[in-house]
Design a protein around this motif. Structure first.
Motif, PDB file in Angstrom:
ATOM      1  N   ASP A 165       6.809 -41.856 -30.750  1.00  0.00           N
ATOM      2  CA  ASP A 165       5.911 -42.731 -31.503  1.00  0.00           C
ATOM      3  C   ASP A 165       5.662 -44.086 -30.851  1.00  0.00           C
ATOM      4  OD1 ASP A 165       5.482 -40.842 -33.416  1.00  0.00           O
ATOM      5  OD2 ASP A 165       7.040 -41.556 -34.767  1.00  0.00           O
ATOM      6  N   VAL A 166       6.651 -44.604 -30.091  1.00  0.00           N
ATOM      7  CA  VAL A 166       6.484 -45.931 -29.480  1.00  0.00           C
ATOM      8  C   VAL A 166       6.598 -45.766 -27.963  1.00  0.00           C
ATOM      9  CG1 VAL A 166       7.306 -48.306 -29.398  1.00  0.00           C
ATOM     10  CG2 VAL A 166       7.475 -47.005 -31.529  1.00  0.00           C
ATOM     11  N   PHE A 167       5.458 -45.921 -27.278  1.00  0.00           N
ATOM     12  CA  PHE A 167       5.409 -45.589 -25.860  1.00  0.00           C
ATOM     13  C   PHE A 167       6.281 -46.497 -24.990  1.00  0.00           C
ATOM     14  CE2 PHE A 167       0.934 -43.595 -26.430  1.00  0.00           C
ATOM     15  CZ  PHE A 167       1.520 -42.474 -26.996  1.00  0.00           C
ATOM     16  N   TRP A 168       6.405 -47.752 -25.337  1.00  0.00           N
ATOM     17  CA  TRP A 168       7.200 -48.628 -24.464  1.00  0.00           C
ATOM     18  C   TRP A 168       8.686 -48.276 -24.552  1.00  0.00           C
ATOM     19  CZ3 TRP A 168      11.102 -52.033 -25.735  1.00  0.00           C
ATOM     20  CH2 TRP A 168      11.222 -52.445 -27.079  1.00  0.00           C
ATOM     21  N   ILE A 169       9.107 -47.762 -25.722  1.00  0.00           N
ATOM     22  CA  ILE A 169      10.513 -47.336 -25.848  1.00  0.00           C
ATOM     23  C   ILE A 169      10.741 -46.047 -25.073  1.00  0.00           C
ATOM     24  CG2 ILE A 169      12.202 -46.420 -27.475  1.00  0.00           C
ATOM     25  CD1 ILE A 169      11.603 -48.644 -29.323  1.00  0.00           C
ATOM     26  N   SER A 170       9.763 -45.125 -25.151  1.00  0.00           N
ATOM     27  CA  SER A 170       9.917 -43.885 -24.373  1.00  0.00           C
ATOM     28  C   SER A 170       9.926 -44.203 -22.877  1.00  0.00           C
ATOM     29  CB  SER A 170       8.804 -42.897 -24.707  1.00  0.00           C
ATOM     30  OG  SER A 170       7.548 -43.431 -24.394  1.00  0.00           O
ATOM     31  N   GLU A 171       9.171 -45.221 -22.454  1.00  0.00           N
ATOM     32  CA  GLU A 171       9.174 -45.617 -21.052  1.00  0.00           C
ATOM     33  C   GLU A 171      10.519 -46.249 -20.665  1.00  0.00           C
ATOM     34  OE1 GLU A 171       6.243 -48.330 -18.390  1.00  0.00           O
ATOM     35  OE2 GLU A 171       5.537 -46.416 -19.180  1.00  0.00           O
ATOM     36  N   LEU A 172      11.114 -46.979 -21.615  1.00  0.00           N
ATOM     37  CA  LEU A 172      12.457 -47.530 -21.393  1.00  0.00           C
ATOM     38  C   LEU A 172      13.471 -46.401 -21.213  1.00  0.00           C
ATOM     39  CD1 LEU A 172      14.631 -49.804 -21.471  1.00  0.00           C
ATOM     40  CD2 LEU A 172      14.583 -49.598 -23.985  1.00  0.00           C
ATOM     41  N   GLU A 173      13.344 -45.368 -22.067  1.00  0.00           N
ATOM     42  CA  GLU A 173      14.244 -44.217 -21.960  1.00  0.00           C
ATOM     43  C   GLU A 173      14.061 -43.517 -20.614  1.00  0.00           C
ATOM     44  OE1 GLU A 173      14.643 -42.594 -26.533  1.00  0.00           O
ATOM     45  OE2 GLU A 173      12.695 -42.386 -25.558  1.00  0.00           O
ATOM     46  N   GLU A 174      12.804 -43.362 -20.215  1.00  0.00           N
ATOM     47  CA  GLU A 174      12.514 -42.697 -18.936  1.00  0.00           C
ATOM     48  C   GLU A 174      13.092 -43.491 -17.764  1.00  0.00           C
ATOM     49  OE1 GLU A 174       8.625 -41.266 -16.297  1.00  0.00           O
ATOM     50  OE2 GLU A 174       8.354 -42.160 -18.293  1.00  0.00           O
ATOM     51  N   ASP A 175      12.969 -44.795 -17.827  1.00  0.00           N
ATOM     52  CA  ASP A 175      13.478 -45.645 -16.747  1.00  0.00           C
ATOM     53  C   ASP A 175      14.996 -45.561 -16.662  1.00  0.00           C
ATOM     54  OD1 ASP A 175      13.014 -47.523 -14.632  1.00  0.00           O
ATOM     55  OD2 ASP A 175      13.810 -49.076 -15.955  1.00  0.00           O
ATOM     56  N   MET A 176      15.639 -45.557 -17.847  1.00  0.00           N
ATOM     57  CA  MET A 176      17.105 -45.438 -17.840  1.00  0.00           C
ATOM     58  C   MET A 176      17.529 -44.084 -17.285  1.00  0.00           C
ATOM     59  SD  MET A 176      18.520 -47.361 -21.282  1.00  0.00           S
ATOM     60  CE  MET A 176      17.503 -46.507 -22.465  1.00  0.00           C
ATOM     61  N   GLN A 177      16.762 -43.048 -17.620  1.00  0.00           N
ATOM     62  CA  GLN A 177      17.112 -41.715 -17.101  1.00  0.00           C
ATOM     63  C   GLN A 177      16.945 -41.675 -15.582  1.00  0.00           C
ATOM     64  OE1 GLN A 177      14.632 -38.074 -17.879  1.00  0.00           O
ATOM     65  NE2 GLN A 177      16.447 -37.513 -19.070  1.00  0.00           N
ATOM     66  N   ASP A 178      15.869 -42.269 -15.077  1.00  0.00           N
ATOM     67  CA  ASP A 178      15.660 -42.304 -13.634  1.00  0.00           C
ATOM     68  C   ASP A 178      16.798 -43.026 -12.917  1.00  0.00           C
ATOM     69  OD1 ASP A 178      13.312 -40.973 -14.025  1.00  0.00           O
ATOM     70  OD2 ASP A 178      12.012 -42.742 -13.843  1.00  0.00           O
ATOM     71  N   LYS A 179      17.385 -44.015 -13.596  1.00  0.00           N
ATOM     72  CA  LYS A 179      18.474 -44.790 -12.993  1.00  0.00           C
ATOM     73  C   LYS A 179      19.848 -44.214 -13.329  1.00  0.00           C
ATOM     74  CE  LYS A 179      15.773 -49.065 -13.043  1.00  0.00           C
ATOM     75  NZ  LYS A 179      15.585 -50.401 -13.640  1.00  0.00           N
ATOM     76  N   LEU A 181      21.259 -43.977 -16.261  1.00  0.00           N
ATOM     77  CA  LEU A 181      21.954 -44.781 -17.268  1.00  0.00           C
ATOM     78  C   LEU A 181      21.668 -44.338 -18.703  1.00  0.00           C
ATOM     79  CD1 LEU A 181      21.264 -48.324 -15.732  1.00  0.00           C
ATOM     80  CD2 LEU A 181      23.390 -46.987 -15.589  1.00  0.00           C
ATOM     81  N   TYR A 182      20.807 -43.336 -18.884  1.00  0.00           N
ATOM     82  CA  TYR A 182      20.379 -42.979 -20.247  1.00  0.00           C
ATOM     83  C   TYR A 182      21.551 -42.445 -21.075  1.00  0.00           C
ATOM     84  CZ  TYR A 182      17.296 -41.203 -23.951  1.00  0.00           C
ATOM     85  OH  TYR A 182      16.660 -40.963 -25.159  1.00  0.00           O
ATOM     86  N   ASP A 183      22.342 -41.549 -20.495  1.00  0.00           N
ATOM     87  CA  ASP A 183      23.483 -40.999 -21.242  1.00  0.00           C
ATOM     88  C   ASP A 183      24.488 -42.108 -21.585  1.00  0.00           C
ATOM     89  OD1 ASP A 183      22.431 -38.475 -21.262  1.00  0.00           O
ATOM     90  OD2 ASP A 183      23.483 -37.837 -19.436  1.00  0.00           O
ATOM     91  N   ALA A 184      24.723 -43.034 -20.612  1.00  0.00           N
ATOM     92  CA  ALA A 184      25.655 -44.140 -20.860  1.00  0.00           C
ATOM     93  C   ALA A 184      25.143 -45.038 -21.983  1.00  0.00           C
ATOM     94  CB  ALA A 184      25.842 -44.955 -19.580  1.00  0.00           C
ATOM     95  N   PHE A 185      23.831 -45.268 -21.980  1.00  0.00           N
ATOM     96  CA  PHE A 185      23.232 -46.085 -23.043  1.00  0.00           C
ATOM     97  C   PHE A 185      23.443 -45.428 -24.406  1.00  0.00           C
ATOM     98  CE2 PHE A 185      19.514 -46.360 -25.864  1.00  0.00           C
ATOM     99  CZ  PHE A 185      19.582 -47.698 -26.246  1.00  0.00           C
ATOM    100  N   LYS A 186      23.186 -44.132 -24.487  1.00  0.00           N
ATOM    101  CA  LYS A 186      23.316 -43.437 -25.767  1.00  0.00           C
ATOM    102  C   LYS A 186      24.781 -43.455 -26.243  1.00  0.00           C
ATOM    103  CE  LYS A 186      21.065 -39.645 -24.479  1.00  0.00           C
ATOM    104  NZ  LYS A 186      20.440 -38.303 -24.603  1.00  0.00           N
ATOM    105  N   LYS A 187      25.697 -43.327 -25.270  1.00  0.00           N
ATOM    106  CA  LYS A 187      27.126 -43.352 -25.614  1.00  0.00           C
ATOM    107  C   LYS A 187      27.517 -44.728 -26.154  1.00  0.00           C
ATOM    108  CE  LYS A 187      31.667 -42.440 -23.549  1.00  0.00           C
ATOM    109  NZ  LYS A 187      32.393 -42.064 -22.308  1.00  0.00           N
ATOM    110  N   GLU A 188      27.046 -45.797 -25.503  1.00  0.00           N
ATOM    111  CA  GLU A 188      27.341 -47.151 -25.949  1.00  0.00           C
ATOM    112  C   GLU A 188      26.727 -47.434 -27.326  1.00  0.00           C
ATOM    113  OE1 GLU A 188      29.160 -49.733 -24.861  1.00  0.00           O
ATOM    114  OE2 GLU A 188      29.985 -48.348 -23.346  1.00  0.00           O
ATOM    115  N   PHE A 189      25.517 -46.925 -27.542  1.00  0.00           N
ATOM    116  CA  PHE A 189      24.844 -47.148 -28.836  1.00  0.00           C
ATOM    117  C   PHE A 189      25.606 -46.474 -29.965  1.00  0.00           C
ATOM    118  CE2 PHE A 189      21.890 -46.144 -32.252  1.00  0.00           C
ATOM    119  CZ  PHE A 189      21.275 -47.370 -32.468  1.00  0.00           C
TER     120      PHE A 189
END
Length: 923
Positions: A165-179, A181-189
């Motif tokens: 629903d929110v494109f800038w957040i999905s882009e943030l998720e995509e960027d974290m995945q490319d780096k 860091l996405y799994d680490a972010f989800k774990k920290e959250f």
């Protein structure tokens, strides 16, 4: 043998089993997918489409192409949603209960080469197959429809597990995945918040502290940067088509060389509607994906209209051809596809009953042909063609397939549906399955009447319609069969292919091969009478029409409007005398008065009258039997010098005119009550009904003139055939002319122009024009001369105008120019003298012709009887000419002799005067 077998026993599969009537693209559970793949029917039409699609799809894997758009079209219920869903199962080779989609299709595709192409296409590389209904993914927060590229982006994000629903957040998720860091972010959250990121991200505005903490702890960026990012809330984010295509391209590269992303969007045509900007946005997306990914991304859409129809209506100029080029693969599903599916999924018969049904058809073939017979004016309504056809569709009738599809389409188009039909909650398959189940316990010989489909249709109707039907069912005055007719009339309300006449309604109501059609006709006619009395339906001509509650109220108000008879007569008069379809504006050379009952238009100096009497007239005493002594039927009203038409007593046009005048008056009085869309539709329909009634009234008036009794001068004339109304009027008028103008035949040669008059005045051959011994116009000349003579004897001045007025009236009826010609003949014959003002006309032919023919001179030209000069005086003048003046070529006519003598004497007088003057000089 036939009677013992029940309809439900005929079918190969249990008719009561659960069948998902319409496929919904968002149903993905294994049980549902298994049923869909198991029961999917590959028809001859869909087989061609599978072949075409997979051939192009596989070729694109071998030879990169930018032609990656697929347009699947078909009317509502044609199976296009089911088709692309099955296509999606094949493309991803969906496995359910240890069976792959290819396994299911191995038994459905019998062409080895075609199946091989499908198999190679399916097994090529890896794929993301993204199937969705466009309405379910579109953002409805705004009044404007969302751009196609945004919807595709949302679906792509969700496919990858990102926030849609929110494109800038999905882009943030995509960027974290490319780096990484996405799994680490989800774990920290989760550690900080206690809930999974996926469960809370749609409430990100309320979880900012935990999001900032998680972003900081996973090492994505500093706390300050995260705070600014959340505070900005994507204000600087922008998505365009190029950016979207680049994301797809980047994703495919990340998945491997042979990875493909395939979008399958249902009901795109309906979503786009009339919005040309959305159509152009779709074209741009497909063009960009084709250019950048060269066959690694595909866009497959469905639409109820084919691409030609949609783009021609919505896109002008070069944009039209561009969109056409983007969707190079076009697949259209027709009604034949639906029919075949229904026959195979629902109506397929057991082998042991096929022979019995074939024999039954052979026995009843002639009966069925007579039963299933629609009136003229209907489109092709198919009947059983053969034993095989009967076995395939029984207990239904072939016409019901196309007719029901038309019903579905019209209900959707006219807006009588709730949201269910628009989203595909019901289908043709459901309708036939449910109707077959309803009649399952009946014996063979029963036929399913058309009203049985209403129960399926009812489930997606707007309450305004169902309320009308339910109230009718509770109406104590009505019987059950009346409501069945009402249901049928509703369903075919806007279907142009069939007229809602009594005969057609009878055929639609047939429920048995052994139906007594005459008895059924009586029953249906009685039902229509009761429904009309309750203002549930409306009759226009021979057709009957369903009325909603609002329509019923409007109809009652229209019925209560009073229309004065003179307004009806005005309308009838206009059709008869002003349309030129019945009574010509001019018939020959005779003027005539015009009457319709008491409405008249009298013409100055007209002796003749054409009169029409309608059933509204008080003058008509029908069937009086009054006769003359000679046995002629006489009219009971004064019809002297009149061509009288008496319309048949039971003619329809009076009611038709009254009805359309009531509608027109109602529409004028309620012109401001048009804000309610339902009322607006009803008023529009009423306006159209008024137009139809007016057209039919014109036809009925023409028919009435054709069948009317004709009286001429009081006597009935039966020699005029019942033919074209205008020809009847002309023929009757010709007879009236002969009766009234009984001396018209005195003129055996008429004159048409000034040129004809000049020929008379300059002619030496008087016999040619009726003078001397010729019979030409002899009687006419005698009557004109007698008229002038009598008035001359009474010392009454005769001017040309009064002479013409006399002889143009009965019993003569002569033409204006002919009378001028007759006077010219009498003048040349020296029977009359012509005096213009105080000057007598002598020998100037052109001057005399002008006086005789110009209307402005008619009251100035006096006609006098010429007093004959004594023959002895004429002889003496001639002797003087011979003896004194030595003349030989002396004219015989008095006028010419006068002119001749006048010239000679004048010449002699001038000579004498010259001699006298000469002698005077000498003296």
């Amino acid at each position: 043998m036939f009677a013992k077998c029940k309809i439900e026993d005929l079918f190969e599969k249990d008719i009561k089993r659960d069948i998902n009537g319409v496929i919904k693209v968002d149903q993905h559970d294994d049980a549902n997918v298994y049923t869909e793949l198991e029961e999917y029917v590959v028809t001859q039409e869909s087989l061609k489409h599978f072949d075409k699609f997979f051939e192009r799809f596989y070729n694109a894997t071998q030879t990169p192409t930018d032609k990656i758009g697929v347009w699947v079209s078909g009317f509502f219920g044609s199976g296009k949603s089911h088709y692309i869903k099955i296509l999606s199962y094949l493309l991803e080779n969906r496995t359910v209960y240890d069976r792959s989609a290819l396994d299911f299709f191995e038994n459905k595709i019998h062409d080895p080469q075609m199946f091989d192409t499908i198999e190679k296409s399916v097994q090529y590389g890896t794929k993301d197959v993204i199937l969705f209904n466009i309405d379910s993914r579109a953002n409805t927060a705004s009044l404007d429809k969302e751009q196609i590229v945004n919807i595709l982006m949302r679906a792509f994000n969700e496919q990858r597990g990102f926030f849609g629903d929110v494109f800038w957040i999905s882009e943030l998720e995509e960027d974290m995945q490319d780096k990484g860091l996405y799994d680490a972010f989800k774990k920290e959250f989760r550690r900080k918040n206690g809930s999974a990121w996926e469960e809370k991200r749609d409430q990100y505005a309320f979880e900012q502290d935990d999001i900032i903490e998680a972003l900081t702890n996973c090492g994505y960026q500093s706390r300050e940067s995260s705070e600014r990012m959340l505070e900005n809330d994507g204000q600087n984010y922008h998505l365009d088509v190029e950016k979207f295509a680049m994301k797809i391209e980047k994703y495919c590269r990340s998945k491997g060389e042979d990875h493909q992303v395939i979008f399958l969007m249902d009901e795109v045509g309906q979503y786009i509607g009339e919005d040309s900007e959305l159509m152009l946005n779709l074209q741009t997306v497909v063009e960009e994906l084709g250019t950048k990914l060269r066959g690694k991304a595909w866009v497959i859409i469905t639409s109820q209209a084919d691409i030609d129809a949609v783009t021609k209506e919505k896109v002008k100029g070069s944009g039209f051809s561009k969109i056409q080029a983007r969707f190079d693969t076009r697949l259209s599903l027709s009604s034949a596809n639906v029919d075949e599916v229904i026959k195979k999924r629902v109506l397929l018969k057991k082998e042991e009953h096929k022979e019995m049904l074939s024999s039954f058809y052979t026995e009843k073939k002639t009966v069925l042909k007579n039963l299933i017979s629609f009136s003229r004016g209907s489109a092709e309504m198919k009947n059983f063609k053969s034993e095989e056809d009967f076995v395939g569709v029984y207990p239904f009738v072939p016409y019901q397939f196309n007719l029901l599809q038309n019903v579905f389409d019209k209900i959707r188009e006219t807006g009588f549906t709730g949201m269910h039909l628009a989203k595909g909650e019901r289908s043709m398959l459901s309708a036939f399955k449910e109707a077959a189940e309803k009649y399952g316990a009946c014996d063979v010989s029963v036929l399913v009447p058309f009203h049985s489909f209403y129960e399926t249709v009812e489930s997606f109707l707007d309450p305004i319609i169902t309320r009308t039907i339910k109230q009718a069912e509770e109406n104590a005055y009505l019987e059950d069969c009346d409501c069945d007719i009402l249901k049928t009339l509703f369903m075919i309300r806007h279907v142009k292919e069939i007229q809602p006449t009594l005969d057609n309604l009878v055929v639609l109501s047939i429920s048995s091969v052994d139906e007594d059609k005459l008895k059924l006709r009586e029953t249906v006619a009685e039902s229509l009478g009761r429904l009309e009395a309750q203002t549930l339906i409306d009759k226009t001509g021979d057709s009957f029409h369903f009325l909603t509650n609002e329509g019923q109220e409007i109809n009652r108000e229209i019925k209560n409007i009073d229309i004065e008879n003179h307004l009806i007569l005005d309308a009838i008069y206009d059709v008869i005398y002003n349309s030129n379809d019945i009574c010509p504006t001019k018939i020959g050379d005779y003027k005539f008065n015009r009457f319709v009952d008491g409405k008249s238009r009298k013409v100055t100096n007209a002796d003749l009258t054409i009169k029409f009497l309608t059933p509204l007239s008080d003058d008509i005493l029908r069937g009086s039997g009054q006769q003359s002594l000679s046995g002629d039927n006489l009219s009971t009203i004064d019809s002297t010098d009149t061509l009288l038409f008496i319309f048949p007593e039971h003619i329809k046009f009076v009611k038709q005119i009254s009805r359309y005048l009531k509608i027109e008056k109602y529409l004028k009085q309620n012109s401001s009550n048009r804000n309610n869309p339902e009322i607006q539709d009803i008023l529009t329909a009423k306006s159209q009904e008024a137009d139809r009634l007016q057209e039919r009234s014109v036809s009925a008036i023409c028919e009435g003139v054709r069948d009317a009794r004709i009286f001429i001068d009081g006597k009935e004339v039966t020699s005029i055939d019942k033919k074209n109304p205008k020809e009847r009027v002309k023929e009757g008028f010709e007879i009236l002319e002969k009766n009234v103008y009984n001396k018209s035949s005195y003129v055996t040669r008429g004159y048409e122009s000034t040129t004809d008059i000049l020929k008379i005045l300059r002619s030496d051959d008087l016999e040619k024009f009726g003078i001397e011994t010729s019979a030409t116009n002899k009687l006419a000349l005698a009557d004109v001369l007698d008229y002038i003579t009598i008035r001359d004897e009474k010392n009454s001045t005769v001017v040309l105008k009064s002479l013409k007025e006399h002889f143009m009236k009965k019993p003569y009826g002569w033409k204006d120019m002919t009378i001028s010609g007759l006077v010219a003949n009498l003048f040349v014959a020296e029977e009359v003298k012509l005096r213009y003002h105080k000057t007598y006309c002598m020998s100037d032919a052109e001057e005399i012709a002008r006086y005789l023919t110009r209307k402005e001179d008619a009251d100035k030209l006096v006609i006098e009887i010429r007093k004959k000069t004594d023959a002895e005086i004429i002889s003496s003048v001639k002797s003087v000419q011979r003896d004194v003046f030595d003349k030989t070529d002396i004219p015989d006519k008095e006028n010419e002799l006068y002119d001749f003598s006048h010239i000679i004497i004048n010449d002699e007088l001038m000579a004498v005067e010259q001699i006298s003057a000469k002698y005077a000089e000498e003296v």
